[in-house]
Design a protein around this motif. Structure first.
Motif, PDB file in Angstrom:
ATOM      1  N   GLN A   1       0.808  -1.220   0.000  1.00 36.36           N
ATOM      2  CA  GLN A   1       0.000   0.000   0.000  1.00 36.36           C
ATOM      3  C   GLN A   1       0.843   1.272   0.000  1.00 36.36           C
ATOM      4  OE1 GLN A   1      -1.991   0.672   4.001  1.00 36.36           O
ATOM      5  NE2 GLN A   1      -2.034  -1.542   3.896  1.00 36.36           N
TER       6      GLN A   1
ATOM      7  N   GLU B   1      -7.281   4.462  -2.040  1.00 33.07           N
ATOM      8  CA  GLU B   1      -8.087   5.401  -1.257  1.00 33.07           C
ATOM      9  C   GLU B   1      -8.830   6.413  -2.120  1.00 33.07           C
ATOM     10  OE1 GLU B   1      -5.729   7.105   1.892  1.00 33.07           O
ATOM     11  OE2 GLU B   1      -5.755   5.231   3.042  1.00 33.07           O
TER      12      GLU B   1
ATOM     13  N   TYR C   1      -9.729   1.557   1.229  1.00 27.09           N
ATOM     14  CA  TYR C   1     -10.817   2.304   1.853  1.00 27.09           C
ATOM     15  C   TYR C   1     -11.821   2.846   0.834  1.00 27.09           C
ATOM     16  CZ  TYR C   1      -8.184   2.230   6.271  1.00 27.09           C
ATOM     17  OH  TYR C   1      -7.529   1.851   7.416  1.00 27.09           O
TER      18      TYR C   1
HETATM   19  P1  C2E Z   1      -1.763  -6.325   5.887  1.00 25.49           P
HETATM   20  O1  C2E Z   1      -1.879  -7.788   5.701  1.00 25.49           O
HETATM   21  O2  C2E Z   1      -0.902  -5.578   4.932  1.00 25.49           O
HETATM   22  O3  C2E Z   1      -3.258  -5.776   5.881  1.00 25.49           O
HETATM   23  C1  C2E Z   1      -3.653  -4.566   5.305  1.00 25.49           C
HETATM   24  C2  C2E Z   1      -3.789  -3.490   6.340  1.00 25.49           C
HETATM   25  O4  C2E Z   1      -4.020  -2.263   5.673  1.00 25.49           O
HETATM   26  C3  C2E Z   1      -4.977  -3.691   7.271  1.00 25.49           C
HETATM   27  O5  C2E Z   1      -4.634  -3.143   8.535  1.00 25.49           O
HETATM   28  C4  C2E Z   1      -6.044  -2.841   6.579  1.00 25.49           C
HETATM   29  O6  C2E Z   1      -7.051  -2.394   7.464  1.00 25.49           O
HETATM   30  C5  C2E Z   1      -5.229  -1.691   6.082  1.00 25.49           C
HETATM   31  N1  C2E Z   1      -5.826  -1.055   4.892  1.00 25.49           N
HETATM   32  C6  C2E Z   1      -6.506  -1.637   3.897  1.00 25.49           C
HETATM   33  N2  C2E Z   1      -6.883  -0.741   2.971  1.00 25.49           N
HETATM   34  C7  C2E Z   1      -6.420   0.461   3.383  1.00 25.49           C
HETATM   35  C8  C2E Z   1      -6.505   1.793   2.832  1.00 25.49           C
HETATM   36  O7  C2E Z   1      -7.086   2.060   1.791  1.00 25.49           O
HETATM   37  N3  C2E Z   1      -5.888   2.771   3.561  1.00 25.49           N
HETATM   38  C9  C2E Z   1      -5.224   2.522   4.730  1.00 25.49           C
HETATM   39  N4  C2E Z   1      -4.657   3.536   5.368  1.00 25.49           N
HETATM   40  N5  C2E Z   1      -5.147   1.269   5.268  1.00 25.49           N
HETATM   41  C10 C2E Z   1      -5.736   0.256   4.598  1.00 25.49           C
HETATM   42  P2  C2E Z   1      -4.868  -3.994   9.892  1.00 25.49           P
HETATM   43  O8  C2E Z   1      -6.161  -4.729   9.849  1.00 25.49           O
HETATM   44  O9  C2E Z   1      -4.615  -3.060  11.030  1.00 25.49           O
HETATM   45  O10 C2E Z   1      -3.734  -5.079   9.846  1.00 25.49           O
HETATM   46  C11 C2E Z   1      -2.395  -4.721   9.968  1.00 25.49           C
HETATM   47  C12 C2E Z   1      -1.500  -5.906   9.741  1.00 25.49           C
HETATM   48  O11 C2E Z   1      -1.635  -6.876  10.780  1.00 25.49           O
HETATM   49  C13 C2E Z   1      -1.807  -6.666   8.456  1.00 25.49           C
HETATM   50  O12 C2E Z   1      -1.231  -5.984   7.365  1.00 25.49           O
HETATM   51  C14 C2E Z   1      -1.178  -8.004   8.747  1.00 25.49           C
HETATM   52  O13 C2E Z   1       0.203  -7.958   8.485  1.00 25.49           O
HETATM   53  C15 C2E Z   1      -1.377  -8.152  10.240  1.00 25.49           C
HETATM   54  N6  C2E Z   1      -2.534  -9.041  10.472  1.00 25.49           N
HETATM   55  C16 C2E Z   1      -3.858  -8.788  10.387  1.00 25.49           C
HETATM   56  N7  C2E Z   1      -4.577  -9.884  10.667  1.00 25.49           N
HETATM   57  C17 C2E Z   1      -3.684 -10.883  10.909  1.00 25.49           C
HETATM   58  C18 C2E Z   1      -3.816 -12.273  11.237  1.00 25.49           C
HETATM   59  O14 C2E Z   1      -4.915 -12.836  11.319  1.00 25.49           O
HETATM   60  N8  C2E Z   1      -2.654 -12.974  11.422  1.00 25.49           N
HETATM   61  C19 C2E Z   1      -1.436 -12.394  11.275  1.00 25.49           C
HETATM   62  N9  C2E Z   1      -0.346 -13.153  11.462  1.00 25.49           N
HETATM   63  N10 C2E Z   1      -1.279 -11.101  10.961  1.00 25.49           N
HETATM   64  C20 C2E Z   1      -2.383 -10.349  10.783  1.00 25.49           C
END
Ligand code: C2E
Ligand code: CA
Ligand code: CA
Length: 407
Positions: free
Chosen positions: A329, A365, A384
């Motif tokens: 992203q 976005e 988003y």
């Molecule tokens: P990721 O896998 O790169 O997930 C994408 C993150 O970017 C998610 O944050 C999502 O809410 C956010 N995102 C998506 N679209 C947009 C956008 O348009 N703008 C912005 N600013 N953000 C966006 P989230 O949910 O806080 O997750 C963060 C990270 O935590 C994930 O990055 C992933 O690495 C980890 N994660 C989440 N769920 C799991 C899981 O079940 N297991 C593991 N091991 N890691 C997880």
């Protein structure tokens, strides 16, 4: 190179418009006993009383005032700290800033490209100031943050696992050309009785550090299975992506376990995509190759997440049977304003095509970015603009509200 050991009255100022980056650096530098202060506003920063003992880690690309201007103003005010300069991708910008500094006799001790490679940044500080910091040590300390500083303690995490206090949010992924739904990414949240929803960045590291990640992954799989039947009731059979961590790749029976859990629930493996970040794969290449190849043979699609931020080589990409490449992203969010970002996006799309992988752009976005990606031939988008991650009920409602375009 002149060596001046850090004195106790040295401040390290971090000036960068990205708050996450600033917070992470402050935390890291404080952990090794340095006095770090962060500013996301350059205008506010230049009002501080900065001395020649101080070090300024300065981002060159900031929307309100660029780094060169910051150096010029401080110089005109006779403030002469040492500078470390950072810039997104463009070595040339760094180079010209350095030349500007040289002309003004401003001391630039080092230059860095963003995203900042923390390990090399630390070893740079180490070599520059001869502080006995072991880079590895810094990393251990980073993850060893006293539990009180994290919003979730180890006990709270264990308790949450015991009580299954986790919930999945689902973020849709759509085909850019048709607008049709491709699937959802499952993103975990911890549901804390007092603190409310806690995001994964607050507990995934902790789980990894205390070997609890496989329990977290089990929670995710169990819940995806439970939720899948609700999707079917809502009239869809989406692809669901789950995130697995580097430590899951050390568990050699992980593919069999996942397969048997899904089989019991009658969910075909091709419906569950396994996402791994570039860095997690690199941390255990031989085991991950074994596990990922077996996953692929069992029919699970596998996706390389945050692509572009790690250092995977073409050979590694070729050897591991990925089916999907997720463009990080960071690049997607900057592609309309940053030449390097758009080049990286284009290269990712070409590379994926060449290796027969589908491309997903995350972090979309705005409409311009959406349209541009579609024009470039990127297949799937997430962000988003389309929808934020939502809990199961809301996502089912979202699907039924947008049925015409999605299904
Ligand atoms: P990721 O896998 O790169 O997930 C994408 C993150 O970017 C998610 O944050 C999502 O809410 C956010 N995102 C998506 N679209 C947009 C956008 O348009 N703008 C912005 N600013 N953000 C966006 P989230 O949910 O806080 O997750 C963060 C990270 O935590 C994930 O990055 C992933 O690495 C980890 N994660 C989440 N769920 C799991 C899981 O079940 N297991 C593991 N091991 N890691 C997880
Ligand atoms: Ca992901
Ligand atoms: Ca990602």
């Amino acid at each position: 190179m002149e060596m001046n050991p850090l004195s106790l009255n040295t401040n390290i100022y971090i000036v960068d418009d990205e708050p996450d980056q600033v917070n992470m650096l402050i935390e890291m530098l404080s952990l090794v006993g340095l006095n770090a202060k962060g500013y996301t506003s350059p205008a506010l920063f230049i009002e501080q009383s900065i001395t020649e003992n101080d070090i300024v880690l300065l981002d060159l690309n900031m929307p309100s005032m660029d780094g060169i201007e910051v150096m010029r103003i401080l110089h005109d005010n006779a403030c002469k700290p040492d500078y470390l300069l950072m810039s997104g991708f463009d070595e040339r910008v760094l180079h010209s800033a350095k030349q500007f500094a040289e002309a003004k006799k401003i001391t630039v001790k080092g230059t860095f490209t963003k995203p900042l490679d923390i390990r090399s940044f630390i070893s740079f500080i180490e070599s520059l100031y001869q502080k006995k910091l072991s880079s590895l040590n810094v990393f251990n300390k980073l993850h060893d943050t006293p539990e009180s500083k994290l919003s979730i303690s180890l006990d709270e995490l264990k308790q949450s696992l015991k009580e299954h206090r986790f919930t999945l949010f689902y973020q849709p992924k759509i085909h850019l050309s048709s607008g049709r739904l491709q699937g959802f990414e499952a993103l975990i949240r911890l549901n804390h009785p007092e603190k409310g929803l806690v995001f994964p960045d607050q507990f995934i590291h902790l789980a990894e550090q205390h070997s609890l990640i496989s329990e977290v992954t089990d929670e995710v799989v169990t819940q995806v299975i439970r939720d899948y039947h609700q999707f079917i009731q809502a009239g869809i059979t989406p692809n669901i992506s789950i995130n697995i961590s580097a430590q899951d790749l050390m568990n050699l029976n992980m593919p069999e376990r996942l397969e048997s859990m899904l089989k019991k629930a009658n969910i075909a493996p091709h419906l569950i995509t396994v996402e791994l970040t570039e860095s997690s794969i690199l941390s255990s290449v031989s085991d991950s190759l074994d596990i990922l190849s077996r996953m692929r043979m069992k029919g699970f699609p596998i996706s390389i997440d945050d692509f572009g931020t790690g250092h995977s080589s073409l050979v590694q990409l070729y050897r591991i049977p990925f089916t999907e490449l997720k463009i990080d992203q960071h690049f997607v969010m900057r592609m309309m304003t940053d030449d390097e970002a758009i080049s990286i996006v284009k290269i990712c799309i070409l590379l994926a095509k060449e290796l027969n992988m589908s491309t997903v752009a995350e972090g979309i976005e705005d409409q311009n970015t959406f349209d541009k990606l579609k024009g470039l031939g990127c297949e799937v988008g997430q962000g988003y603009l389309i929808s934020k991650p939502l809990p199961l009920n809301s996502i089912c409602a979202w699907v039924s509200q947008n049925k015409q375009t999605l299904l």
